[in-house]
Design an enzyme around this catalytic site. Sequence first.
Site, mmCIF file in Angstrom:
data_model
loop_
_atom_site.group_PDB
_atom_site.id
_atom_site.type_symbol
_atom_site.label_atom_id
_atom_site.label_comp_id
_atom_site.label_asym_id
_atom_site.label_seq_id
_atom_site.Cartn_x
_atom_site.Cartn_y
_atom_site.Cartn_z
ATOM 1 N N GLY A 1 -85.134 -61.485 52.543
ATOM 2 C CA GLY A 1 -85.215 -61.667 51.109
ATOM 3 C C GLY A 1 -86.624 -62.176 50.951
ATOM 4 C CB CYS A 2 -89.616 -61.168 49.233
ATOM 5 S SG CYS A 2 -89.524 -61.235 47.476
ATOM 6 C CD GLN A 3 -88.795 -65.810 45.209
ATOM 7 O OE1 GLN A 3 -89.110 -66.965 45.440
ATOM 8 N NE2 GLN A 3 -89.363 -65.115 44.252
#
Lengths: 405, 141
Positions: B53-55
């Site tokens: 997940g990029c966060q």
Amino acid sequence: MLDIQKIRADFPILNEKIRGKQLVYLDNGASTQKPKAVIDAETFYYEHQYANIHRGVHYLSQIGTDLYEQVRRQIQAFINAKHEHEIIYTKGTTNSTNLVAYTFGRKFIQEGDEIVVTEMEHHSNIVPWQILCEEKKCILKVIPLQQDGTIRIDDAEKIITPKTKLVSFTYVSNALGTVNPIKELITIAHKNGAKVLVDAAQAIQHFTIDVQALDVDFLVFSGHKLYGPTGTGILYGKEDILNEMPPFEGGGDMIKTVSFKGTEFNDLPFKFEAGTPHIAGCIALGTAIEYIQNIGLENIYQYETELLAYATQKLSAIDGLTIYGNAQQKSSVISFLLDGIHPYDVGVLLDNQGIAIRTGHHCAQPVMDFYGIVGTCRATLAFYNTKEEIDMLADGIVRAKKMLQ
Amino acid sequence: MKLESINELQENIIEDFSMYEDWNEKYEYLIEFGKSLLPLDEKYKIEENRIHGCQSRVWLHAEMQNDILLFFADSDAIITKGIVGLLVKVLSNHTPKEIAETDLYFIEKIGLKEHLSPTRANGLVSMIKKMKSYAAVYSNL
């Protein structure tokens, strides 16, 4: 002096309540909100003037064409381009950059040639060149970042050589706020015979840009970060270079004649504008530019500079908060982290207080890798933001920190 | 002692959350819960167990003990870790068949559905998918 309360009244969304709290919108680097005039312009066009443009003999088509072409001249004046046909409408910054990569790149960049970018680029100014380099076997070189978030002219002078065909860099870093020494970089590039593309996505809304004074070859930016509609963007290119570039997409509007023996392409700017464009958006973009010109970019620059200084001082005073990007020349971006706290957690807790910031790598992973961090919290300012909102941000951060520690 | 069923566990969490009046309290609970969880053993914090997940980053390790599927998970963001912890609490320690057939409704009921939105990009959606796919694979063995 700007009358901020009067300006805020022009932006309907700023009155919204988010989770029961007054919206504090500090994600302007991702996209700016729209003044009522822009929203109305798009609606008015659809309600009273809409038809497809160009080639239409009827009244509505002519009105639409006139408005659309008038905005082109308005943008020409806005960035002081020499000719109106040097203004190409696109879908946005990414689309503009890709257009250059696919046309200029494929025609003028060959095996062994070099393209130079900086380490602070947005992914949209890295990936198109990587794709090109993969295909053409050219080489992508990178001007490295310094700890304060700047690049050094000395490095640029070493990395840009007669082998360089294109130097493509951002005017303002979206992740750090650094304003790059654009004039020096353009001079170095031209001295080596390279063309220059400037990504002005984070610059065009903050200060005046004069493409002739800068002598830049390509300038790209988005309408939606300039208080205009999404899906609009601009590619500025010098006439002689644009003329030599092959078309990007084939289709209607970009041709003079078509037969199965061969097709003759249209002149600038239509050669690069195949298909029905975002007419309503482009017309409303004209309204957005008019809106900010009425406020005055000088006034905007002055106010935003003051607001950035205030925010920097306010946030620096928070114990355990580190600001990433400390260039002398900065614009409207504050990237920060709290010691030992993940930026996502801060973003969630600020959102819960109605404060909109962005967290993550901001499509600039190489910048995060440089600092050895997963991402940052990023507050980005616009001229409708106030010192009170900065105070609310600072209080919100302190509150989040207390909960997370 | 009979283990609580997945739905009993979901109901317990929903009841816990019903005591909280505002979001600050919910987040405080998640943060405290996240902090109280043991970190995942470093040997499991490997790329194969990483959920992208990029966060925020999430790691998920699964293993079978007798007929029971166990999950171990972690995240670098504490709120995500709290939610990850709830998912583990609900799904771990059941048979693969039970897990595969579960309708996971508690997240929506406690008002955390937006944390499963893809725009959050926090890895939670992928984590649930992966937990379910482990269960599906093991229940077919």
